[in-house]
Design an enzyme around this catalytic site. Structure first.
Site, PDB file in Angstrom:
ATOM      1  N   GLU A 174       0.814  -1.223   0.000  1.00 42.01           N
ATOM      2  CA  GLU A 174       0.000   0.000   0.000  1.00 42.01           C
ATOM      3  C   GLU A 174       0.846   1.271   0.000  1.00 42.01           C
ATOM      4  O   GLU A 174       0.741   2.098   0.897  1.00 42.01           O
ATOM      5  CB  GLU A 174      -0.981  -0.041   1.160  1.00 42.01           C
ATOM      6  CG  GLU A 174      -1.947  -1.210   0.997  1.00 42.01           C
ATOM      7  CD  GLU A 174      -2.969  -1.341   2.115  1.00 42.01           C
ATOM      8  OE1 GLU A 174      -3.208  -0.354   2.820  1.00 42.01           O
ATOM      9  OE2 GLU A 174      -3.521  -2.444   2.264  1.00 42.01           O
ATOM     10  N   HIS A 413     -17.616 -10.448   5.966  1.00 43.31           N
ATOM     11  CA  HIS A 413     -16.306  -9.841   6.226  1.00 43.31           C
ATOM     12  C   HIS A 413     -15.584 -10.597   7.332  1.00 43.31           C
ATOM     13  O   HIS A 413     -16.154 -10.840   8.390  1.00 43.31           O
ATOM     14  CB  HIS A 413     -16.466  -8.368   6.633  1.00 43.31           C
ATOM     15  CG  HIS A 413     -15.150  -7.651   6.760  1.00 43.31           C
ATOM     16  ND1 HIS A 413     -14.796  -6.915   7.852  1.00 43.31           N
ATOM     17  CD2 HIS A 413     -14.092  -7.599   5.915  1.00 43.31           C
ATOM     18  CE1 HIS A 413     -13.572  -6.414   7.671  1.00 43.31           C
ATOM     19  NE2 HIS A 413     -13.130  -6.821   6.505  1.00 43.31           N
ATOM     20  N   HIS A 414     -14.369 -10.996   7.055  1.00 44.48           N
ATOM     21  CA  HIS A 414     -13.513 -11.645   8.055  1.00 44.48           C
ATOM     22  C   HIS A 414     -12.237 -10.832   8.212  1.00 44.48           C
ATOM     23  O   HIS A 414     -11.300 -11.007   7.438  1.00 44.48           O
ATOM     24  CB  HIS A 414     -13.110 -13.059   7.601  1.00 44.48           C
ATOM     25  CG  HIS A 414     -14.234 -14.043   7.575  1.00 44.48           C
ATOM     26  ND1 HIS A 414     -14.139 -15.243   6.905  1.00 44.48           N
ATOM     27  CD2 HIS A 414     -15.467 -14.014   8.152  1.00 44.48           C
ATOM     28  CE1 HIS A 414     -15.275 -15.920   7.058  1.00 44.48           C
ATOM     29  NE2 HIS A 414     -16.099 -15.191   7.803  1.00 44.48           N
ATOM     30  N   GLU A 415     -12.191  -9.926   9.168  1.00 52.32           N
ATOM     31  CA  GLU A 415     -10.923  -9.243   9.477  1.00 52.32           C
ATOM     32  C   GLU A 415     -10.168 -10.159  10.435  1.00 52.32           C
ATOM     33  O   GLU A 415     -10.576 -10.334  11.578  1.00 52.32           O
ATOM     34  CB  GLU A 415     -11.183  -7.869  10.100  1.00 52.32           C
ATOM     35  CG  GLU A 415      -9.936  -7.137  10.581  1.00 52.32           C
ATOM     36  CD  GLU A 415      -8.849  -7.017   9.498  1.00 52.32           C
ATOM     37  OE1 GLU A 415      -9.052  -6.279   8.539  1.00 52.32           O
ATOM     38  OE2 GLU A 415      -7.795  -7.698   9.628  1.00 52.32           O
ATOM     39  N   HIS A 483      -7.935  -8.591   1.498  1.00 55.03           N
ATOM     40  CA  HIS A 483      -7.232  -7.318   1.677  1.00 55.03           C
ATOM     41  C   HIS A 483      -5.954  -7.583   2.458  1.00 55.03           C
ATOM     42  O   HIS A 483      -5.848  -8.596   3.134  1.00 55.03           O
ATOM     43  CB  HIS A 483      -8.125  -6.312   2.397  1.00 55.03           C
ATOM     44  CG  HIS A 483      -9.074  -5.635   1.454  1.00 55.03           C
ATOM     45  ND1 HIS A 483      -9.262  -4.282   1.435  1.00 55.03           N
ATOM     46  CD2 HIS A 483      -9.852  -6.145   0.472  1.00 55.03           C
ATOM     47  CE1 HIS A 483     -10.137  -3.975   0.485  1.00 55.03           C
ATOM     48  NE2 HIS A 483     -10.520  -5.091  -0.110  1.00 55.03           N
ATOM     49  N   GLU A 484      -4.984  -6.665   2.327  1.00 55.05           N
ATOM     50  CA  GLU A 484      -3.627  -6.923   2.832  1.00 55.05           C
ATOM     51  C   GLU A 484      -3.213  -8.328   2.393  1.00 55.05           C
ATOM     52  O   GLU A 484      -2.821  -9.166   3.198  1.00 55.05           O
ATOM     53  CB  GLU A 484      -3.551  -6.785   4.376  1.00 55.05           C
ATOM     54  CG  GLU A 484      -3.933  -5.427   4.890  1.00 55.05           C
ATOM     55  CD  GLU A 484      -5.441  -5.192   4.891  1.00 55.05           C
ATOM     56  OE1 GLU A 484      -5.865  -4.146   4.367  1.00 55.05           O
ATOM     57  OE2 GLU A 484      -6.186  -6.051   5.379  1.00 55.05           O
ATOM     58  N   GLU A 502      -7.108  -6.586  -2.608  1.00 49.91           N
ATOM     59  CA  GLU A 502      -6.606  -5.215  -2.495  1.00 49.91           C
ATOM     60  C   GLU A 502      -5.167  -5.244  -3.017  1.00 49.91           C
ATOM     61  O   GLU A 502      -4.947  -5.396  -4.213  1.00 49.91           O
ATOM     62  CB  GLU A 502      -6.706  -4.759  -1.040  1.00 49.91           C
ATOM     63  CG  GLU A 502      -6.450  -3.297  -0.840  1.00 49.91           C
ATOM     64  CD  GLU A 502      -6.462  -2.918   0.627  1.00 49.91           C
ATOM     65  OE1 GLU A 502      -6.987  -1.851   0.941  1.00 49.91           O
ATOM     66  OE2 GLU A 502      -5.932  -3.668   1.467  1.00 49.91           O
ATOM     67  N   GLU A 508      -9.444   4.023   0.497  1.00 52.26           N
ATOM     68  CA  GLU A 508      -9.540   4.356   1.925  1.00 52.26           C
ATOM     69  C   GLU A 508      -8.500   5.400   2.357  1.00 52.26           C
ATOM     70  O   GLU A 508      -8.740   6.168   3.271  1.00 52.26           O
ATOM     71  CB  GLU A 508      -9.412   3.087   2.774  1.00 52.26           C
ATOM     72  CG  GLU A 508      -8.067   2.391   2.616  1.00 52.26           C
ATOM     73  CD  GLU A 508      -8.080   0.929   3.096  1.00 52.26           C
ATOM     74  OE1 GLU A 508      -9.046   0.229   2.798  1.00 52.26           O
ATOM     75  OE2 GLU A 508      -7.111   0.524   3.739  1.00 52.26           O
TER      76      GLU A 508
HETATM   77  C1  NOJ Z   1      -8.294  -2.609   5.759  1.00 48.00           C
HETATM   78  C2  NOJ Z   1      -9.105  -2.836   4.531  1.00 48.00           C
HETATM   79  O1  NOJ Z   1      -8.385  -2.473   3.375  1.00 48.00           O
HETATM   80  C3  NOJ Z   1     -10.364  -2.048   4.634  1.00 48.00           C
HETATM   81  O2  NOJ Z   1     -11.116  -2.128   3.456  1.00 48.00           O
HETATM   82  C4  NOJ Z   1     -11.150  -2.522   5.828  1.00 48.00           C
HETATM   83  O3  NOJ Z   1     -12.280  -1.708   5.993  1.00 48.00           O
HETATM   84  C5  NOJ Z   1     -10.305  -2.471   7.109  1.00 48.00           C
HETATM   85  N1  NOJ Z   1      -9.040  -3.067   6.908  1.00 48.00           N
HETATM   86  C6  NOJ Z   1     -10.990  -3.199   8.240  1.00 48.00           C
HETATM   87  O4  NOJ Z   1     -10.956  -4.569   8.022  1.00 48.00           O
HETATM   88 CA    CA Z   2      -5.884  -1.942   3.243  1.00 47.75          CA
END
Ligand code: NOJ
Ligand code: CA
Length: 702
Positions: A174, A413-415, A483-484, A502, A508
């Site tokens: 990023e 969504h799975h963070e 993402h990441e 991503e 963002e």
């Molecule tokens: C980073 C992600 O790129 C973003 O889209 C997301 O909202 C946040 N992390 C939270 O998971």
């Molecule tokens: Ca990100």
């Protein structure tokens, strides 16, 4: 080319393989020629010519191991007769339906003449649009367990190219792109600039795809394909002799960077070679080098536009967390809810209604599950997130039933917060829950330093995490948008549930970064760098460009027409309409373009473009055969001519044009847009003015 070196191409026609000191193979159209040689001490090197010009000069290859002597000289070589393959395969979803896979392949079998007599094969595939090569470690007595300390693949160049690059960060892609000569690349200058949750830049190296433009118009892009059970490759820069050398991502926990056992094949090292910028985007080299579909029918995944509970958190309007507390290792609602939680049943229903009304297939819900009180900035993140337990104000059953009734799909969504063990343990239950509620797409996230400590996002450990998660998800008919992530390397061909990711500086950053956000030129570089790797979840469509009511210091640095154009310029089978509902409802006229635009294409034509300056892409929607066109420019206003020659013969089309108004400007007047409908046909040629940071979007219907 080494001075005075005689290229001796021995033809092996008529033999299965024959021993050689040098040999070569050309692309089907003969424009690209790869030559191989062994030098006086049996070191292997290759060179590449494009249209008779040397592109890759003498470049050696070899490996260093932690458990065995280096593997780079004393070789004898046998070369198999080149084979030509010309086939066409179909993308289940994509930028086009039919993909031509036409190349010549040659296998070179190297063996140490003395001592351990170890073997290493090199497989070269030469296409009309570039070259891919990989190493194969065959089964053998003296090389069984392989601990790679470093791969030494060289890419030596013949001039000081203009280069579009990001640093060789082991943990994140990023970063903003820099445009410099190779001789001026200084990746370490990024270390002080980064304000990211994770970043590690150990060398003067770049990440791939890295794209180069030569003085006479040669365009090159270096990357890799089919990254499986191996480390990601960064390219160490030789600013003096002008070239790159592979530098694999490592781990603090092991002296080796890759551990495998023979037989195995490395990822492909790829060089896309064209004489103009648009052809780079049209190139299918990366997907072609991957194996065919292993999942079979994936029609349970439908390409879609989506809205969601997302931008509002990045603006600070609402929050991911609810205000729960951890009591005896369990999340409890102890009455401390702060009332700002975004993912409520009621809020999500608003998005469902809005999507249903506007021909948008999905709704992403972030912050629906417990754990958000302890993610970013916390060291100990294992056992925190839970991927099956909603917050008290979110009724998953009610929401998914409501969505179904409205013909909309909820995107899960799975963070993971990069706590890999917690995620791995819960994957089966989490994906099974999705299947139960008819959810077929998950956006995953890996924010923060990797746990276990000492691993990096782009090392072998994580490559396997990302790939295994996707393969497991497929069993539950779940498609993945990480993402990441690890970089895209065309694996979507083999596993077409790997839909998007991503892996770049996304929208963002415009909401919160302290460095001014993404400059107007950002996507005009991304289209020719990151996008060559595969689909991008960029989340375009911000209409309230300045959002002063939320963040005075931040804004999007493009015009509104540019935001619309991104729906065509950026390719992804999931494309977000990222802004708040109220911002769309205040701008219904431009919203019509998002409502109309396709997401799944039978054809893609890159009409014009220069890296970092502008790009125009037209795509034909599979279902309707309507065309959509997007054009964007950097901080410079410019006139572009569009040749509608891509349209069908003898047909009149209605073109609805969304263009920058005369006085539009990304900073001074970003919302000034003009919308008009005209007739166009195949022979039409029209000129348009793009404002500084501006764009153009056209929907073209029969
Ligand atoms: C980073 C992600 O790129 C973003 O889209 C997301 O909202 C946040 N992390 C939270 O998971
Ligand atoms: Ca990100």
């Amino acid at each position: 080319m080494k001075k005075g070196f005689l290229v001796l191409v021995i033809s092996c026609l008529g033999f299965i393989s024959c021993e050689v000191k040098s040999s070569g193979v050309a692309s089907p159209n003969e424009n690209i020629k790869v030559n191989f040689h062994l030098n006086e001490v049996g070191k292997f090197f290759y060179t590449i010519h494009y249209k008779n010009k040397a592109i890759i000069d003498t470049s050696y290859v070899g490996f260093e191991f932690t458990n065995a002597p280096a593997f780079n000289k004393g070789f004898i070589a046998k070369v198999r007769k080149p084979e030509e393959v010309n086939e066409t395969w179909q993308m289940p979803w994509g930028e086009q339906l039919n993909v031509v896979n036409h190349y010549k392949e040659v296998k070179i079998e190297l063996q140490e003449k003395e001592n351990l007599q170890r073997k290493l094969n090199l497989i070269f595939r030469v296409y009309n649009d570039g070259v891919g090569f990989r190493y194969e470690f065959p089964e053998q007595e003296n090389l069984k367990e392989i601990f790679i300390k470093e791969e030494h693949t060289e890419f030596n160049l013949t001039e000081d190219y203009k280069t579009f690059w990001i640093p060789g960060d082991w943990d994140i892609y990023e970063h903003l792109y820099s445009t410099t000569k190779i001789s001026e690349i200084d990746a370490k200058s990024y270390i002080s600039k980064t304000n990211l949750a994770q970043s590690f830049i150990p060398e003067n190296a770049v990440n791939t795809p890295v794209t180069l433009v030569g003085k006479e118009g040669v365009h090159l892009s270096f990357h890799e394909a089919a990254l499986v059970d191996y480390s990601g490759m960064t390219l160490k820069v030789d600013t003096k002799n002008l070239g790159f050398k592979s530098n694999l991502v490592g781990s603090k926990n092991t002296a080796y960077k890759v551990k495998r056992s023979a037989p195995f094949k490395t990822p492909w090292r790829t060089i896309q070679i064209t004489d103009n910028a648009p052809d780079l985007i049209q190139s299918n080299l990366i997907v072609n080098l991957n194996e065919p579909n292993k999942l079979g029918d994936v029609s349970w995944f439908k390409p879609m536009k989506y809205t969601g509970v997302w931008w509002e958190m990045h603006l600070g309007k609402s929050s991911w967390d609810y205000g729960m507390e951890m009591v005896d290792g369990k999340w409890k609602d102890t009455g401390k809810a702060h009332g700002k939680h975004g993912a409520t049943t009621q809020n999500v229903k608003r998005f469902i209604d809005f999507s249903a009304k506007n021909n948008i297939g999905g709704v992403l819900v972030e912050g629906w599950n417990t754990g958000w009180e302890r993610w970013i900035g916390f060291e100990d993140r294992e056992g925190v997130f839970d991927f099956v337990t909603p917050y008290p104000d979110y009724n998953l059953e009610e929401v998914t039933a409501y969505a179904k009734e409205k013909g909309v799909e909820i995107i899960m969504h799975h963070e993971t917060s990069a706590a890999t063990q917690t995620y791995e343990k819960q994957q089966d239950t989490a994906y099974a829950l999705m299947q139960k509620y008819g959810m077929h797409t998950v956006k995953s996230g890996y924010v923060g330093k990797i746990l276990p400590k000492g691993e990096y996002h782009h090392g072998q450990y994580m490559v396997n995490q990302y790939n295994n998660a996707a393969i497991k998800a497929a069993k539950y008919q779940v498609a993945v948008n990480a993402h990441e992530p690890i970089k895209a390397t065309g694996l979507r061909r083999t596993y077409p549930n790997i839909i998007s990711r991503e892996g770049l500086r996304g929208q963002e950053f415009n909401a919160w970064s302290s460095d001014g956000g993404n400059p107007p030129e950002h996507l005009s570089i991304v289209a020719f760098t990151r996008m060559l790797a595969g689909p991008i979840d960029f989340t375009p469509g911000i209409f309230n460009i300045k959002f002063d009511e939320y963040k005075k210091e931040n804004q999007v640095n493009t015009t509104l027409a540019h935001q619309l154009a991104l729906y065509v310029v950026i390719y992804s089978p999931v494309l977000m309409a990222a802004d708040l509902i109220e911002h769309y409802e205040a701008n219904l006229k431009p919203l019509q373009f998002i409502k109309d635009v396709g997401v799944d294409w039978s054809e893609t034509r890159v009409l014009n473009g220069e890296i970092g300056d502008f790009v125009t892409i037209a795509r034909k929607e599979r279902k309707t055969e309507n065309w959509f066109l997007g054009s964007i420019t950097d901080e410079n206003a410019r006139e572009i001519e569009i040749d509608f020659g891509f349209l069908d013969e003898d047909q009149v089309y209605k073109a609805k044009i969304y263009k920058d108004a005369k006085n539009a400007h990304w900073n001074k007047n970003p919302l000034a847009i003009e919308i008009e409908t005209i007739e166009v046909q195949k022979k039409s040629k029209l000129k348009f003015n793009l404002a500084a940071g501006g764009g153009l979007a056209i929907s073209i219907k029969k």
